[in-house]
Design a protein around this motif. Structure first.
Motif, short mmCIF file in Angstrom:
data_model
loop_
_atom_site.label_atom_id
_atom_site.label_comp_id
_atom_site.label_asym_id
_atom_site.label_seq_id
_atom_site.Cartn_x
_atom_site.Cartn_y
_atom_site.Cartn_z
N TYR A 208 0.83 -1.21 0.00
CA TYR A 208 0.00 0.00 0.00
C TYR A 208 0.87 1.26 0.00
CZ TYR A 208 -4.17 -2.79 0.75
OH TYR A 208 -5.19 -3.67 0.58
N ASP A 209 2.17 1.07 -0.19
CA ASP A 209 3.06 2.23 -0.26
C ASP A 209 2.91 2.94 -1.61
OD1 ASP A 209 4.08 1.86 2.23
OD2 ASP A 209 5.97 0.97 1.60
N PHE A 210 3.41 4.15 -1.64
CA PHE A 210 3.36 4.96 -2.87
C PHE A 210 4.77 5.39 -3.27
CE2 PHE A 210 -0.57 5.66 -0.52
CZ PHE A 210 -1.54 5.45 -1.50
N SER A 211 4.93 5.76 -4.52
CA SER A 211 6.19 6.34 -4.99
C SER A 211 5.85 7.29 -6.12
CB SER A 211 7.11 5.23 -5.49
OG SER A 211 8.16 5.82 -6.23
N PHE A 212 6.31 8.52 -6.01
CA PHE A 212 6.02 9.49 -7.07
C PHE A 212 7.26 10.06 -7.74
CE2 PHE A 212 2.19 9.60 -4.38
CZ PHE A 212 1.24 9.26 -5.35
N SER A 213 8.46 9.65 -7.26
CA SER A 213 9.64 10.29 -7.84
C SER A 213 9.91 9.79 -9.26
CB SER A 213 10.86 10.13 -6.93
OG SER A 213 11.39 8.86 -7.07
N GLY A 214 9.56 8.52 -9.56
CA GLY A 214 9.74 7.99 -10.92
C GLY A 214 8.85 8.74 -11.90
N LEU A 215 7.64 8.99 -11.48
CA LEU A 215 6.69 9.73 -12.32
C LEU A 215 7.21 11.15 -12.57
CD1 LEU A 215 3.93 10.34 -13.66
CD2 LEU A 215 3.01 10.74 -11.37
N LYS A 216 7.66 11.77 -11.49
CA LYS A 216 8.21 13.14 -11.60
C LYS A 216 9.36 13.15 -12.61
CE LYS A 216 11.27 14.18 -8.75
NZ LYS A 216 11.86 14.13 -7.42
N SER A 217 10.28 12.17 -12.51
CA SER A 217 11.42 12.12 -13.45
C SER A 217 10.94 11.88 -14.88
CB SER A 217 12.39 10.99 -13.07
OG SER A 217 12.80 11.17 -11.75
N ALA A 218 9.93 11.02 -15.03
CA ALA A 218 9.39 10.74 -16.37
C ALA A 218 8.84 12.02 -17.00
CB ALA A 218 8.31 9.67 -16.29
N VAL A 219 8.18 12.83 -16.19
CA VAL A 219 7.62 14.09 -16.72
C VAL A 219 8.77 15.02 -17.12
CG1 VAL A 219 6.22 16.13 -16.19
CG2 VAL A 219 5.53 13.89 -15.31
N ILE A 220 9.76 15.12 -16.25
CA ILE A 220 10.90 16.01 -16.53
C ILE A 220 11.63 15.55 -17.80
CG2 ILE A 220 13.16 16.77 -15.63
CD1 ILE A 220 11.83 16.73 -12.81
N ASN A 221 11.86 14.23 -17.93
CA ASN A 221 12.52 13.71 -19.14
C ASN A 221 11.73 14.00 -20.39
OD1 ASN A 221 14.65 12.72 -17.70
ND2 ASN A 221 13.81 10.65 -17.50
N LYS A 222 10.44 13.81 -20.30
CA LYS A 222 9.56 14.05 -21.46
C LYS A 222 9.69 15.50 -21.93
CE LYS A 222 6.37 12.54 -24.16
NZ LYS A 222 6.53 11.33 -24.96
N ILE A 223 9.69 16.42 -20.97
CA ILE A 223 9.78 17.84 -21.30
C ILE A 223 11.15 18.15 -21.93
CG2 ILE A 223 9.77 20.21 -20.35
CD1 ILE A 223 7.78 19.17 -18.20
N HIS A 224 12.22 17.60 -21.33
CA HIS A 224 13.58 17.82 -21.86
C HIS A 224 13.73 17.26 -23.27
CE1 HIS A 224 15.64 19.74 -18.69
NE2 HIS A 224 15.50 18.77 -17.80
N ASN A 225 13.30 16.01 -23.45
CA ASN A 225 13.43 15.36 -24.75
C ASN A 225 12.68 16.12 -25.84
OD1 ASN A 225 14.99 13.46 -23.57
ND2 ASN A 225 13.39 11.88 -23.44
N ALA A 226 11.49 16.58 -25.49
CA ALA A 226 10.70 17.31 -26.47
C ALA A 226 11.42 18.60 -26.87
CB ALA A 226 9.32 17.63 -25.90
N LYS A 227 11.99 19.26 -25.85
CA LYS A 227 12.72 20.51 -26.10
C LYS A 227 13.89 20.26 -27.05
CE LYS A 227 12.33 23.78 -22.40
NZ LYS A 227 12.65 23.85 -21.00
N GLN A 228 14.65 19.17 -26.78
CA GLN A 228 15.81 18.85 -27.60
C GLN A 228 15.43 18.57 -29.04
OE1 GLN A 228 17.74 15.82 -25.32
NE2 GLN A 228 19.09 17.26 -24.31
N ARG A 229 14.28 17.97 -29.22
CA ARG A 229 13.84 17.64 -30.59
C ARG A 229 13.11 18.80 -31.25
NH1 ARG A 229 10.91 13.19 -28.92
NH2 ARG A 229 12.23 11.55 -28.16
N GLY A 230 12.99 19.87 -30.50
CA GLY A 230 12.29 21.04 -31.05
C GLY A 230 10.79 20.85 -31.12
N GLU A 231 10.27 19.84 -30.40
CA GLU A 231 8.81 19.63 -30.40
C GLU A 231 8.18 20.47 -29.29
OE1 GLU A 231 9.36 14.86 -31.25
OE2 GLU A 231 8.19 15.53 -29.51
N THR A 232 6.92 20.80 -29.47
CA THR A 232 6.24 21.49 -28.38
C THR A 232 5.15 20.59 -27.82
OG1 THR A 232 5.03 22.60 -30.11
CG2 THR A 232 6.61 23.96 -28.88
N LEU A 233 5.19 20.50 -26.49
CA LEU A 233 4.14 19.73 -25.81
C LEU A 233 3.21 20.74 -25.16
CD1 LEU A 233 6.30 17.06 -23.95
CD2 LEU A 233 4.74 16.65 -25.85
N LYS A 234 1.94 20.44 -25.15
CA LYS A 234 1.00 21.37 -24.50
C LYS A 234 1.08 21.16 -22.99
CE LYS A 234 -3.21 22.07 -26.00
NZ LYS A 234 -4.54 21.61 -26.44
#
Ligand code: KG4
Ligand code: ZN
Length: 335
Positions: A208-234
């Motif tokens: 019943y434990d939780f973990s949110f740091s992996g999700l947080k990193s996934a969001v940060i990576n997604k934003i970085h990767n999109a920026k590097q590829r010149g894509e825009t995410l809403k």
């Protein structure tokens, strides 16, 4: 004989200086909250030294306002409850010392309260508890599932292994350039976006434990990767996708625990309980079950002193007292 306890509550664990007076642990006479959010905003988060200084400046003013608003005299107050932990130690110390000084000067009993017990008891200001109950606590510092079989006794059945839910909201918001505290902004954006990105869900097997740091990193990576590829995410879609992941995990685990422990009530508490996406989805999912769900008014979800007075009343009626050696404890355990 009907009990009639008039409890003064004090809360200074983070960035709200709060004083309240509550009757019988269920009826708010007054609930004054002085928020410091504006002072911390430009730093992107709570600065502990600034929080302590504000508490020192505010505490007597908030106390005076509470008495003025309540039209209550010190003679009528039965006891004083104060948050002793967990929280920022310098912030907690202001409330603890104010409560001790008042208890000594006015010769009133003193009751130290756990901040999370307060968040749980915020619900009792709206509806009487029925045991066993399950509490989902989601705030800036905590993500916990607590089972209660009687008043004042807390069994921690799950907790976060890293970031708290609110912390994840605030960090993702920061990445999106939104002001502190970011939770309400993500909430607003999520309502306008679509779940276009499949972010991970940390199920942690049977726990019943939780973990949110992996999700947080996934969001940060997604934003970085999109920026590097010149894509825009809403931003709206990022917010909606992130929120969908948080909400799904919170609700699935809460539902599973509620069924396993056969609870008569599920209550939700803490700042993230103000989240509209979470509230809506909880209502939908619990309406499919027989289990009554209680989510308090948004004003009672975030930090306040009425919840401390409400939890303190139960402790007081159970004979629990703190001495003049009461101290702030930044990592106090719920028991
Ligand atoms: O319970 P609380 O006032 O303080 C703590 O004890 O931590 O919770 C504050 C947290 C912050 O992280 C804030 O971003 C989050 O609650 N929060 C929200 C919402 N309103 C406040 N998170 C998501 N959606 C909201 N509407
Ligand atoms: Zn809190």
């Amino acid at each position: 004989m009907k009990k009639n306890t008039l409890m003064l509550g004090i809360e200074t664990s983070c960035d709200e200086t709060a004083v309240a007076i509550v009757r019988n642990g269920t009826e708010i006479i007054t609930n004054v909250v002085a928020s410091q959010i504006e002072s911390h905003k430009r730093f992107g988060g709570v600065v502990p030294e600034i929080a302590s200084r504000h508490h020192v400046e505010q505490i007597t003013l908030v106390l005076e306002e509470a008495f003025k608003e309540a039209q209550v005299t010190w003679d009528e107050i039965d006891a004083i409850s104060v948050t002793e932990g967990p929280g920022l130690v310098g912030a907690l110390l202001v409330g603890v010392n104010a409560a001790k000084a008042l208890a000594f000067a006015k010769q009133k009993p003193l009751v130290g309260v756990h901040h999370i017990a307060g968040h749980i008891y915020a619900n009792r200001l709206e509806k009487e508890f029925e045991f066993p109950l399950l509490a989902l606590i989601v705030s800036g510092g905590h993500t916990e599932l607590v089972l209660m079989k009687e008043h004042g006794v807390y069994e921690l059945i799950g907790e976060t292994r890293d970031d708290a839910a609110g912390e994840a909201y605030d960090k993702v918001a920061r990445m999106l350039g939104l002001p502190y505290p970011g939770g309400p902004h993500i909430d607003r954006l999520a309502a306008m976006g679509e779940e276009t990105i499949d972010f991970p869900r940390a199920w942690l097997e049977d726990s019943y434990d939780f973990s949110f740091s992996g999700l947080k990193s996934a969001v940060i990576n997604k934003i970085h990767n999109a920026k590097q590829r010149g894509e825009t995410l809403k931003s709206e879609d990022i917010a909606a996708s992130f929120q969908a992941s948080v909400v799904e995990v919170l609700i699935e685990k809460t539902l599973r625990a509620a069924k396993e422990f056969n609870v008569k009530q599920v209550i939700v508490a803490g700042g993230v309980a103000a989240n509209r996406g979470l509230r809506k989805e909880l209502e939908v999912r619990f309406s499919e079950t027989e289990i009554p769900l209680l989510i308090p008014n948004i004003k009672l979800c975030t930090d306040n002193a009425a919840m401390i007075a409400a939890a303190g009343t139960i402790a007081f009626e159970q004979g629990r007292r703190s001495g003049m050696d009461l101290n702030a404890n930044a990592s106090l355990l719920l028991k």
